[in-house]
Design a protein around this motif. Structure first.
Motif, PDB file in Angstrom:
ATOM      1  N   ALA A 160      10.410   9.476   8.010  1.00 27.47           N
ATOM      2  CA  ALA A 160       8.462   9.261   8.763  1.00 27.47           C
ATOM      3  C   ALA A 160       8.187   8.834   6.888  1.00 27.47           C
ATOM      4  O   ALA A 160       6.609   8.072   7.364  1.00 27.47           O
ATOM      5  CB  ALA A 160       8.544  10.052  10.140  1.00 27.47           C
ATOM      6  N   VAL A 161       7.717  10.547   6.576  1.00 31.74           N
ATOM      7  CA  VAL A 161       6.794  10.808   5.892  1.00 31.74           C
ATOM      8  C   VAL A 161       7.475  10.403   4.789  1.00 31.74           C
ATOM      9  O   VAL A 161       5.967   9.971   4.213  1.00 31.74           O
ATOM     10  CB  VAL A 161       7.283  12.564   5.144  1.00 31.74           C
ATOM     11  N   GLN A 162       8.832   9.508   4.231  1.00 36.98           N
ATOM     12  CA  GLN A 162       9.185   9.219   3.160  1.00 36.98           C
ATOM     13  C   GLN A 162       7.774   7.843   3.093  1.00 36.98           C
ATOM     14  O   GLN A 162       7.872   6.908   2.257  1.00 36.98           O
ATOM     15  CB  GLN A 162      10.106   8.758   2.963  1.00 36.98           C
ATOM     16  N   VAL A 163       8.170   7.458   4.646  1.00 37.29           N
ATOM     17  CA  VAL A 163       7.725   5.198   4.943  1.00 37.29           C
ATOM     18  C   VAL A 163       6.242   5.430   4.333  1.00 37.29           C
ATOM     19  O   VAL A 163       5.447   4.949   4.322  1.00 37.29           O
ATOM     20  CB  VAL A 163       7.441   5.277   5.914  1.00 37.29           C
ATOM     21  N   LEU A 164       5.475   7.159   5.135  1.00 38.97           N
ATOM     22  CA  LEU A 164       3.934   7.015   5.336  1.00 38.97           C
ATOM     23  C   LEU A 164       3.695   7.359   3.197  1.00 38.97           C
ATOM     24  O   LEU A 164       2.092   6.628   3.166  1.00 38.97           O
ATOM     25  CB  LEU A 164       3.548   8.429   5.522  1.00 38.97           C
ATOM     26  N   GLU A 165       4.872   8.210   3.040  1.00 42.82           N
ATOM     27  CA  GLU A 165       4.326   8.482   1.385  1.00 42.82           C
ATOM     28  C   GLU A 165       4.304   7.385   0.302  1.00 42.82           C
ATOM     29  O   GLU A 165       3.248   6.604  -0.421  1.00 42.82           O
ATOM     30  CB  GLU A 165       5.574   9.580   0.174  1.00 42.82           C
ATOM     31  N   GLY A 166       5.546   6.174   0.299  1.00 47.44           N
ATOM     32  CA  GLY A 166       5.561   4.879  -0.212  1.00 47.44           C
ATOM     33  C   GLY A 166       5.086   4.319   0.673  1.00 47.44           C
ATOM     34  O   GLY A 166       3.990   3.145  -1.164  1.00 47.44           O
ATOM     35  N   HIS A 167       4.372   4.173   1.703  1.00 44.20           N
ATOM     36  CA  HIS A 167       3.752   2.943   1.760  1.00 44.20           C
ATOM     37  C   HIS A 167       2.369   2.729   1.993  1.00 44.20           C
ATOM     38  O   HIS A 167       1.159   2.346   2.155  1.00 44.20           O
ATOM     39  CB  HIS A 167       3.812   1.664   3.533  1.00 44.20           C
ATOM     40  N   VAL A 168       1.434   4.280   2.270  1.00 48.42           N
ATOM     41  CA  VAL A 168       0.433   4.753   2.568  1.00 48.42           C
ATOM     42  C   VAL A 168      -0.693   5.558   0.944  1.00 48.42           C
ATOM     43  O   VAL A 168      -0.999   5.190   0.865  1.00 48.42           O
ATOM     44  CB  VAL A 168       0.225   4.923   3.844  1.00 48.42           C
ATOM     45  N   LEU A 169       0.362   6.376   1.117  1.00 45.58           N
ATOM     46  CA  LEU A 169       0.425   7.981   0.183  1.00 45.58           C
ATOM     47  C   LEU A 169      -0.177   7.339  -0.963  1.00 45.58           C
ATOM     48  O   LEU A 169      -0.503   7.176  -2.086  1.00 45.58           O
ATOM     49  CB  LEU A 169       0.622   9.449   0.772  1.00 45.58           C
ATOM     50  N   GLN A 170       1.296   7.021  -1.883  1.00 44.63           N
ATOM     51  CA  GLN A 170       0.850   5.943  -3.347  1.00 44.63           C
ATOM     52  C   GLN A 170       0.652   5.028  -3.430  1.00 44.63           C
ATOM     53  O   GLN A 170      -0.232   5.141  -5.041  1.00 44.63           O
ATOM     54  CB  GLN A 170       2.762   5.699  -3.770  1.00 44.63           C
ATOM     55  N   PRO A 171       0.497   4.022  -2.974  1.00 46.72           N
ATOM     56  CA  PRO A 171      -0.803   3.196  -3.217  1.00 46.72           C
ATOM     57  C   PRO A 171      -1.851   3.168  -3.128  1.00 46.72           C
ATOM     58  O   PRO A 171      -3.057   3.476  -3.825  1.00 46.72           O
ATOM     59  CB  PRO A 171      -0.773   2.065  -2.334  1.00 46.72           C
ATOM     60  N   LEU A 172      -2.568   4.334  -2.352  1.00 47.73           N
ATOM     61  CA  LEU A 172      -3.958   4.587  -2.123  1.00 47.73           C
ATOM     62  C   LEU A 172      -4.617   6.081  -2.717  1.00 47.73           C
ATOM     63  O   LEU A 172      -5.405   6.354  -3.683  1.00 47.73           O
ATOM     64  CB  LEU A 172      -4.026   5.353  -0.168  1.00 47.73           C
ATOM     65  N   ILE A 173      -3.507   6.680  -3.415  1.00 46.13           N
ATOM     66  CA  ILE A 173      -3.786   8.099  -3.979  1.00 46.13           C
ATOM     67  C   ILE A 173      -3.801   7.462  -5.436  1.00 46.13           C
ATOM     68  O   ILE A 173      -4.611   7.599  -6.572  1.00 46.13           O
ATOM     69  CB  ILE A 173      -2.720   9.246  -4.063  1.00 46.13           C
ATOM     70  N   GLN A 174      -2.375   6.590  -5.635  1.00 45.10           N
ATOM     71  CA  GLN A 174      -2.074   6.495  -7.403  1.00 45.10           C
ATOM     72  C   GLN A 174      -2.598   4.883  -7.614  1.00 45.10           C
ATOM     73  O   GLN A 174      -1.690   4.362  -8.437  1.00 45.10           O
ATOM     74  CB  GLN A 174      -0.651   7.319  -7.544  1.00 45.10           C
ATOM     75  N   SER A 175      -3.564   4.257  -6.548  1.00 45.32           N
ATOM     76  CA  SER A 175      -3.451   3.336  -7.021  1.00 45.32           C
ATOM     77  C   SER A 175      -4.364   2.994  -8.600  1.00 45.32           C
ATOM     78  O   SER A 175      -4.182   1.986  -9.590  1.00 45.32           O
ATOM     79  CB  SER A 175      -4.258   2.631  -6.000  1.00 45.32           C
ATOM     80  N   ARG A 176      -4.720   3.954  -9.423  1.00 45.48           N
ATOM     81  CA  ARG A 176      -5.518   4.007 -10.719  1.00 45.48           C
ATOM     82  C   ARG A 176      -4.363   4.385 -11.409  1.00 45.48           C
ATOM     83  O   ARG A 176      -5.470   4.389 -12.655  1.00 45.48           O
ATOM     84  CB  ARG A 176      -6.704   5.208 -10.696  1.00 45.48           C
ATOM     85  N   THR A 177      -3.343   4.307 -11.333  1.00 48.35           N
ATOM     86  CA  THR A 177      -2.742   4.969 -12.510  1.00 48.35           C
ATOM     87  C   THR A 177      -2.067   3.803 -12.527  1.00 48.35           C
ATOM     88  O   THR A 177      -1.728   3.369 -12.069  1.00 48.35           O
ATOM     89  CB  THR A 177      -2.350   6.395 -12.585  1.00 48.35           C
ATOM     90  N   VAL A 178      -0.614   4.824 -13.638  1.00 50.69           N
ATOM     91  CA  VAL A 178       0.030   3.669 -14.244  1.00 50.69           C
ATOM     92  C   VAL A 178       1.777   3.534 -13.222  1.00 50.69           C
ATOM     93  O   VAL A 178       1.938   4.356 -12.897  1.00 50.69           O
ATOM     94  CB  VAL A 178       0.798   3.565 -15.382  1.00 50.69           C
ATOM     95  N   GLN A 179       1.050   2.079 -12.483  1.00 50.53           N
ATOM     96  CA  GLN A 179       2.399   1.893 -11.629  1.00 50.53           C
ATOM     97  C   GLN A 179       4.056   1.885 -12.115  1.00 50.53           C
ATOM     98  O   GLN A 179       4.003   0.809 -12.118  1.00 50.53           O
ATOM     99  CB  GLN A 179       2.631   0.961 -10.372  1.00 50.53           C
ATOM    100  N   MET A 180       4.919   2.465 -12.056  1.00 47.36           N
ATOM    101  CA  MET A 180       6.333   1.955 -12.352  1.00 47.36           C
ATOM    102  C   MET A 180       6.941   1.864 -11.370  1.00 47.36           C
ATOM    103  O   MET A 180       7.584   2.603 -10.384  1.00 47.36           O
ATOM    104  CB  MET A 180       6.365   3.559 -13.039  1.00 47.36           C
ATOM    105  N   HIS A 181       8.027   1.369 -11.320  1.00 48.06           N
ATOM    106  CA  HIS A 181       9.351   0.365 -10.638  1.00 48.06           C
ATOM    107  C   HIS A 181      10.032   1.426 -10.166  1.00 48.06           C
ATOM    108  O   HIS A 181      10.722   2.712 -11.199  1.00 48.06           O
ATOM    109  CB  HIS A 181      10.308  -0.132 -11.355  1.00 48.06           C
ATOM    110  N   PRO A 182      10.758   1.987  -9.124  1.00 47.64           N
ATOM    111  CA  PRO A 182      11.473   2.824  -8.761  1.00 47.64           C
ATOM    112  C   PRO A 182      12.745   3.014  -9.726  1.00 47.64           C
ATOM    113  O   PRO A 182      13.414   4.629 -10.260  1.00 47.64           O
ATOM    114  CB  PRO A 182      12.145   2.388  -7.678  1.00 47.64           C
ATOM    115  N   ALA A 183      13.557   1.696 -10.357  1.00 50.16           N
ATOM    116  CA  ALA A 183      14.315   1.971 -11.082  1.00 50.16           C
ATOM    117  C   ALA A 183      14.048   2.503 -12.518  1.00 50.16           C
ATOM    118  O   ALA A 183      14.976   3.673 -12.911  1.00 50.16           O
ATOM    119  CB  ALA A 183      15.430   0.559 -11.124  1.00 50.16           C
ATOM    120  N   VAL A 184      12.854   1.972 -12.759  1.00 50.94           N
ATOM    121  CA  VAL A 184      12.533   2.629 -14.310  1.00 50.94           C
ATOM    122  C   VAL A 184      12.026   4.513 -13.732  1.00 50.94           C
ATOM    123  O   VAL A 184      12.765   5.237 -14.925  1.00 50.94           O
ATOM    124  CB  VAL A 184      11.094   2.409 -14.530  1.00 50.94           C
TER     125      VAL A 184
END
Length: 367
Positions: free
Chosen positions: A282-306
């Motif tokens: 649940a915490v990982q889903v919260l991080e991946g779908h809410v926190l990451q897009p909300l907090i780091q939306s203005r930074t460079v987004q990288m694919h998980p494979a990269v």
């Protein structure tokens, strides 16, 4: 006389040109990496100081806007970071020491259960659990082993930490001179481009550091609360591990979450382990779908494979330090690439608009 050799087709010549460029860039990158490895005792503090400056920049700028003199503001920021980092290290180490016996005992029980079900397959896990306490007590002294041959590890860590702290002070205090110094090192025509690339790279690192720290704190708090509710032993120590491991994206969260589930399985049984797994997921889903897009939306987004490939490459070059530095440095490189792409696209002339018949309209004759 020999017949003249026919010219190579255009696609073959383009492929050869791109191959030559790729070889040249690969050679430059390889030489740069080798130089960084040879001079790692100086390069690592500089990189850590840049990350620290990116993280502490807002605090320093707030003090300057409040009327504090620049040197004093930089000094206060460094004192504050020493207090915060020292307090955090003390809390983490104290939590791990207090709950380390419980965690190791639970891991040993889990290894024995696995060994009972799968035979010798669990032996390595049992050995790891038996030696984990000793490794934990020596972690602070062996994490940077091999950095300087013949010098004690404790002295190396202290020297690098002091150098990084001093560099943070100078980077913060003289940040207003950075643009002028950069422009003085490049040709006059490339000053604007160099400044734009440097600003984009630093903004990417700054956003990554701030966002990662905030996300790590939220993850650690949520998982700690969940483990405390489930009465899992060593919940505080496991939460501390989650916070520290969060600076290694994906891999750190997987390892710390797996350890929490194993401890719950060994000490509280299969049902509680499933609940602990649910909390971690649940915490990982919260991080991946809410926190990451909300907090780091203005930074460079990288694919998980990269990110995973970058972490693996950093680990192969510089171990734990490479894993910590790989992602922010890659974010800076992506920022520079995006800046160059934007500038190149802006410099391209707009395509000619098609005429009534579908062909491009001819430009107006010059008078």
């Amino acid at each position: 006389m020999h017949a003249p050799t026919p010219p190579l087709p255009e696609p073959v010549r383009r492929l050869g040109a791109w191959c030559a460029v790729a070889l040249l860039v690969s050679g430059v990158v390889y030489v740069a990496i080798r130089l960084c490895v040879e001079f790692r005792t100086a390069v690592v503090p500089v990189l850590l100081a840049l990350l620290g400056s990116a993280l502490l920049g807002p605090v320093y700028r707030w003090l300057v806007r409040s009327g504090v003199q620049r040197s004093l503001a930089a000094g206060l920021t460094c004192v504050a970071v020493v207090a915060v980092v020292g307090g955090a290290v003390y809390i983490v180490v104290a939590a791990l020491i207090d709950t380390g016996d419980q965690i190791i005992a639970s891991l040993r029980n889990a290894a024995q259960d696995l060994a009972g079900h799968f035979g010798a397959a669990g032996t390595s896990l049992d050995d790891l659990a038996s030696n984990a306490r000793e490794l934990l007590s020596k972690f602070g002294g062996t994490a940077a082993s091999g950095v300087i041959s013949g010098v004690s590890v404790v002295g190396e860590v202290i020297a690098m930490a002091v150098l990084a702290l001093l560099l943070v002070f100078f980077f913060l205090r003289d940040s207003d001179r950075a643009v002028g110094a950069l422009r003085s090192l490049v040709p006059r025509r490339g000053g604007d481009t160099a400044e734009a690339m440097a600003r984009r790279a630093f903004e990417a690192v700054e956003g990554f550091m701030r966002g990662t720290t905030f996300i790590a704190l939220i993850d650690a708090l949520c998982i700690t609360v969940g483990l405390l509710v489930l009465d899992v032993p060593g919940a505080v120590g496991l939460g501390a591990l989650v916070f520290v491991a969060a600076y290694i994206p994906y891999l750190g969260a997987f390892l710390s979450g797996a350890m929490a589930v194993l401890v719950a399985l060994a000490d509280r049984g299969f049902v509680i382990a499933l609940w602990a797994l649910g909390v971690v997921l649940a915490v990982q889903v919260l991080e991946g779908h809410v926190l990451q897009p909300l907090i780091q939306s203005r930074t460079v987004q990288m694919h998980p494979a990269v990110v995973m490939v970058t972490i693996t490459g950093g680990a192969s070059v510089a171990g734990i330090v490479g894993m910590l530095l790989a992602v922010p440095l890659t974010a800076a490189a992506f920022g520079v690439a995006h800046e160059l792409r934007d500038r190149y696209a802006a410099a391209q002339p707009p395509p000619a608009s098609p005429g009534p018949s579908g062909s491009p309209e001819p430009s107006a004759p010059r008078s």
